[in-house]
Design an enzyme around this catalytic site. Structure first.
Site, mmCIF file in Angstrom:
data_model
loop_
_atom_site.group_PDB
_atom_site.id
_atom_site.type_symbol
_atom_site.label_atom_id
_atom_site.label_comp_id
_atom_site.label_asym_id
_atom_site.label_seq_id
_atom_site.Cartn_x
_atom_site.Cartn_y
_atom_site.Cartn_z
ATOM 1 N N GLY A 284 26.945 78.609 56.677
ATOM 2 C CA GLY A 284 25.462 79.461 56.610
ATOM 3 C C GLY A 284 25.398 79.544 54.801
ATOM 4 O O GLY A 284 26.926 79.612 54.425
ATOM 5 N N SER B 146 22.560 84.318 48.977
ATOM 6 C CA SER B 146 21.810 83.452 46.851
ATOM 7 C C SER B 146 23.460 82.969 45.918
ATOM 8 O O SER B 146 23.275 83.050 45.269
ATOM 9 C CB SER B 146 21.299 84.684 46.801
ATOM 10 O OG SER B 146 21.472 86.146 47.762
ATOM 11 N N ARG C 219 28.338 80.999 50.332
ATOM 12 C CA ARG C 219 28.410 80.331 51.670
ATOM 13 C C ARG C 219 29.150 80.426 52.691
ATOM 14 O O ARG C 219 30.261 81.059 52.180
ATOM 15 C CB ARG C 219 28.173 78.874 51.450
ATOM 16 C CG ARG C 219 29.026 78.457 51.252
ATOM 17 C CD ARG C 219 29.275 76.471 50.550
ATOM 18 N NE ARG C 219 28.700 75.629 50.230
ATOM 19 C CZ ARG C 219 27.644 75.470 50.561
ATOM 20 N NH1 ARG C 219 27.732 74.329 51.400
ATOM 21 N NH2 ARG C 219 26.170 74.536 49.805
ATOM 22 N N LYS D 174 33.626 83.174 53.875
ATOM 23 C CA LYS D 174 33.110 83.643 53.337
ATOM 24 C C LYS D 174 33.440 83.004 51.258
ATOM 25 O O LYS D 174 34.685 84.040 51.295
ATOM 26 C CB LYS D 174 33.017 84.753 53.602
ATOM 27 C CG LYS D 174 31.569 85.371 52.780
ATOM 28 C CD LYS D 174 30.488 86.947 53.360
ATOM 29 C CE LYS D 174 30.077 87.039 53.087
ATOM 30 N NZ LYS D 174 28.977 88.544 53.504
ATOM 31 N N ASP E 106 22.327 97.016 58.111
ATOM 32 C CA ASP E 106 22.015 95.788 57.947
ATOM 33 C C ASP E 106 21.694 95.499 58.822
ATOM 34 O O ASP E 106 21.677 94.162 59.535
ATOM 35 C CB ASP E 106 22.652 95.015 56.459
ATOM 36 C CG ASP E 106 22.385 93.757 56.510
ATOM 37 O OD1 ASP E 106 20.798 93.838 56.533
ATOM 38 O OD2 ASP E 106 22.568 92.832 55.742
#
Length: 358
Positions: free
Chosen positions: A59, A62, A65, A81, A175
């Site tokens: 994935g 901004s 990745r 990450k 979120d």
């Protein structure tokens, strides 16, 4: 052992209730101690980039990745990450990123993604998380169209327990959405992406989250609390069972809809589901389930959850309604393909002050 309270009508039931309420309290007290210990003494630099083989991108975002990696020594697969420090600073996400790492290294719950290592180099920050091979709920929901109510309830119950755990630690998640819910090989959920999570005693004012899932009090720039997570749960349950969210926040008129609290339900929703959603998607905070004097019990004891065995869900003993196709531990076929880019690491250290505590 954790016993989550389950409503019973008889006297025998109420003494059982008191027992499970007591052991729940005991579990959460212990969890608070463990969390506090790790929160106040965060682990730093527990690995380095050379410890891993990078396999493919899972994935992109901004400022970084997520990559599938293999730990050379153990042979285990992880999701790494990778955040570009300069981009994080430019996008004013330093605070959020430090929060995320500090929270991830301190939490421990079956339905929250687990961070195994974290470290940084001259250019990037790295968080090494367990790799959940089933992919995002989002892609399965879009493919299937919508989930049945029992299927939706199975996932919703796990989120209720996860939020109960987080809120007991004064953490707001902020979120919730299908993209941030991963399905593991056994069909159970893992909540991922703690980029907006925050430790809050009382109220906070930051505008963040995903438009469709924002509670009215966030949109109206009021101080808000954990109740925003229960609103988002209502949005998620609606989206799982309908196949689309209750609000589309692409136009100002839609934002007005969120604030007015007007929701239309599909005709196939059961009365119990509609009743639960009216109480979660409740604009008036003094009436929203999860935010009343009984707290999460109002949600867990609601008739839509009448058949839910909370203890068995926590212990992952209930058979999952859906198993993602997984061909072994390092299989990334449930994730989309992304263009690969080489990792560039600067010869000089960037943003050392901002990320000193990472």
């Amino acid at each position: 052992m954790l016993k989550f309270l389950k409503p019973k009508s008889s006297d025998e039931g109420s003494s059982k209730d008191n027992k499970s309420a007591a052991s729940l309290k005991e579990f959460l007290d212990k969890a608070r101690e463990d969390f506090k210990q790790r929160w106040e003494n965060p682990a730093q630099n527990t690995a380095c980039l050379d410890d891993f083989d990078r396999i493919k991108t899972l994935g992109t975002g901004s400022f970084g990745r997520v990559m599938l990696v293999k730990h050379k020594q153990s042979g285990n697969y992880y999701a790494m990450k990778i955040l570009d420090k300069q981009k994080v600073v430019k996008l004013k996400q330093v605070e959020h990123t430090l929060n995320e790492k500090r929270i991830l290294q301190a939490i421990d719950f079956p339905f929250l993604v687990n961070m195994t290592f974290s470290f940084k180099d001259n250019s990037n920050l790295y968080m090494v998380l367990e790799f959940i091979s089933g992919g995002e709920m989002f892609s399965h929901l879009r493919r299937i169209g919508r989930f049945s109510e029992p299927h939706s309830r199975f996932y919703a119950a796990q989120i209720v327990l996860a939020f109960e755990y987080l809120h007991s630690l004064d953490l707001i998640y902020r979120d919730l959405k299908p993209e941030n819910l991963l399905i593991d090989s056994t069909g159970y959920l893992k909540i991922t992406d703690f980029g907006f999570a925050k430790r809050v005693k009382g109220r906070t004012w930051t505008l963040c989250g995903t438009p469709e899932y924002l509670a009215p009090e966030i949109i109206l720039s009021k101080g808000y609390n954990k109740a925003v997570d229960w609103w988002a749960l209502g949005v998620l349950i609606y989206e799982m069972a309908a196949g689309y969210p209750p609000f589309f926040a692409d136009q100002p008129i839609q934002i007005e809809k969120i604030v007015s609290g007007k929701v239309k339900f599909p005709s196939h929703f059961s009365n119990e589901l509609k009743d639960l959603l009216k109480n979660l998607l409740q604009v008036d905070l003094t009436k929203r389930y999860g935010n009343l004097k009984n707290g999460v019990a109002d949600i867990k004891n609601h008739k839509w959850f009448g058949s839910t065995d909370w203890i068995a869900i926590y212990q992952r003993k209930i058979e999952a309604p859906f198993l993602p196709k997984c061909r072994g531990p390092g299989d990334a076929s449930n994730f989309d393909d992304y263009e690969e880019e080489p990792l560039r690491i600067s010869g000089t250290e960037k943003c050392s002050k901002e990320f000193a505590e990472f």
